[in-house]
Design an enzyme around this catalytic site. Structure first.
Site, short mmCIF file in Angstrom:
data_model
loop_
_atom_site.label_atom_id
_atom_site.label_comp_id
_atom_site.label_asym_id
_atom_site.label_seq_id
_atom_site.Cartn_x
_atom_site.Cartn_y
_atom_site.Cartn_z
CB SER A 1 -0.98 0.14 1.39
OG SER A 1 -1.95 0.92 1.16
CD GLU B 1 7.10 3.98 -12.01
OE1 GLU B 1 6.54 2.91 -12.26
OE2 GLU B 1 6.04 5.20 -12.19
CE LYS C 1 -5.01 -1.78 0.85
NZ LYS C 1 -5.44 -0.67 0.24
#
Length: 485
Positions: A315, A326, A340
């Site tokens: 999560s 990224e 999740k």
């Protein structure tokens, strides 16, 4: 509330409700649920006048009302109306087949709020309901659950010998939590192992300390974030200042076994690394609308950094890991994360109960949805097999001629710690007894060659310390970070 239900239940006979005559004036307000939401209707009655008021008919509810009336009138015992309503709502939410959506009674909601506050009493483990089973997401650092050996993906089959299969996560939490000093026995099943391991854990006060900094060699600071609660961002900035004062030259952010938590805390921490104007996370709603959260200006951490993840990182942990990976290219090290990729919210009812439900899915800065897939690390490094050895119940007495899976775990632990238990076969022979006696002597314990109580606890703690001192994932992080300086 009961009377209101009965009035609405007769709508299938006529879409109008005919009211009786009254000799005094009264004002009644009815809450009528319509497709547009909640409509407030005021009905005024006077002396000898009968009034008819149109109420939008909800045919889809007629079956629900019929079932309610049937049980209320015909069940062999008097029913608890509140329980029927709670059960109906809980069943509706369960029908979504979403492990992250729950109906919480007042008591369950209070327990949930405790878990993100300063502390609570229990064993200290994040759990979820998955396909009708209660599964451990991750134990909290330093908690009784972690010390007992509870691990991510363990299935909890029983609580104090009560089978909890089919229960919601909230129902299971109510059974597992309890007052400090009391004990609870969990029946645990490990992945790819049908044996039920009985694990007795003493409940304790679980402080929600979520940030653990330490300075390693050569200016490498390691900060573990165990969950994202109300004060995690503030605690992290304090920890970073402490590490900077100690000469931090590079940084390891440890998100292993971090089951997630509050979204705003993860976003705030990501903002310390993600360049201004770049995406931190994207939230996609059911209508396809995408809401982007971009990084703001302010203080940024510029020292070489790596992030540790594992299968217990879920999560909010994955939001942070995905954001820094990224946008800045911060390397991820360890095992694939949990996976999740949804966002939950909760709406409260007046009685203190609430519905927690999934309201959107979140995407990484580049638009990737990691739900049920997880995030792959840049450097895949797993802990050694002995880090997953089964728990040994300290209340059991393992001695000469004992034979079980727990004996085999004990033999493997002794071998890892440098003792010589003989053949690793699950049989407690004279070699095993001799190895236990040597271990007891080194630890200044009673040398009787019996593995039980304090000896068992000390053996498992010694293994944990050995794993931490020989942490292959941290070693790889130091190796990678040294090349980035």
């Amino acid at each position: 509330m009961e009377e209101e239900k009965k009035l609405e239940g007769h709508s299938e006979e006529n879409s109008y409700i005919r009211m009786k005559k009254f000799k005094f004036i009264m004002l009644i307000f009815l809450l009528v649920f319509s497709t547009a939401g909640i409509t407030l209707i005021a009905l005024s009655f006077g002396d000898e006048k009968a009034v008819s008021v149109a109420i939008p008919e909800r045919k889809e509810f007629s079956k629900l009302y019929e079932a309610y009336d049937m049980l209320d009138e015909k069940y062999y015992e008097k029913v608890d109306h509140k329980k029927l309503i709670d059960g109906a709502i809980a069943g509706m939410v369960k029908a979504l087949d979403d492990p992250y959506s729950d109906y919480m009674t007042k008591e369950e909601n209070e327990k949930f709020q405790e878990s993100i506050s300063a502390s609570f009493q229990g064993i200290g483990a994040e759990i979820q309901e998955l396909n009708g089973e209660i599964v451990v997401v991750s134990p909290i650092k330093g908690s009784p659950a972690e010390k007992a050996g509870l691990k991510p993906n363990d299935k909890i089959i029983t609580v104090d010998d009560k089978n909890i299969q089919g229960m919601s996560a909230n129902e299971a939490v109510l059974l597992i939590r309890g007052e400090k000093g009391t004990k609870v026995t969990l029946g645990i099943q490990r992945p790819d192992n049908h044996e039920i391991i009985k694990m007795t854990i003493t409940r304790d006060e679980i402080p929600i300390n979520t940030v653990y900094p330490e300075m390693l060699e050569n200016g490498v600071a390691k900060i573990q974030i165990t969950t994202f609660s109300k004060h995690t961002y503030d605690d992290l900035t304090t920890a970073l200042k402490e590490m900077e004062d100690k000469g931090m030259k590079s940084l390891i952010i440890d998100l292993r076994r971090n089951p997630g938590g509050l979204l705003d805390q993860a976003i705030g921490i990501a903002n310390l690394f993600v360049p201004e104007g770049k995406n931190i996370v994207q939230v996609e709603y059911r209508d396809g609308t995408i809401e982007k959260t971009v990084a703001k200006g302010g203080k940024k951490i510029n020292v070489p950094t790596v992030v540790l993840i594992d299968k217990g990182s879920a999560s909010a942990s994955e939001i942070l890991a995905g954001a820094v990976s990224e946008t800045v290219g911060i390397p991820l090290i360890g095992d694939k994360s949990f996976g999740k990729g949804t966002v939950q919210t909760a709406d409260n009812f007046e009685d203190g109960s609430n519905v927690k439900y999934t309201m959107a899915k979140w995407l990484t800065p580049d638009g990737n949805w990691i739900h049920k897939k997880g995030i792959e690390p840049d450097y895949k490094v797993s802990l050694p097999e002995y880090a997953n050895l089964s728990y040994i119940d300290p209340d059991k007495e393992l001695k000469l001629s004992s034979a079980s899976g727990e004996v085999k775990s004990a033999e493997e632990m002794l071998k890892v710690l440098g003792y010589k238990p003989g053949k690793i076969d699950g049989f407690y022979d004279t070699d095993t007894e001799k190895a236990v006696k040597t271990f007891q002597k080194d630890e200044k314990l009673k040398e009787n060659g019996i593995l039980t109580g304090e000896t068992t606890v000390k053996l498992m703690n010694s293994l944990t310390e050995h794993i931490q001192k020989n942490d292959s994932q941290v070693k790889k992080a130091i190796e990678v970070i040294s090349k980035e300086k």
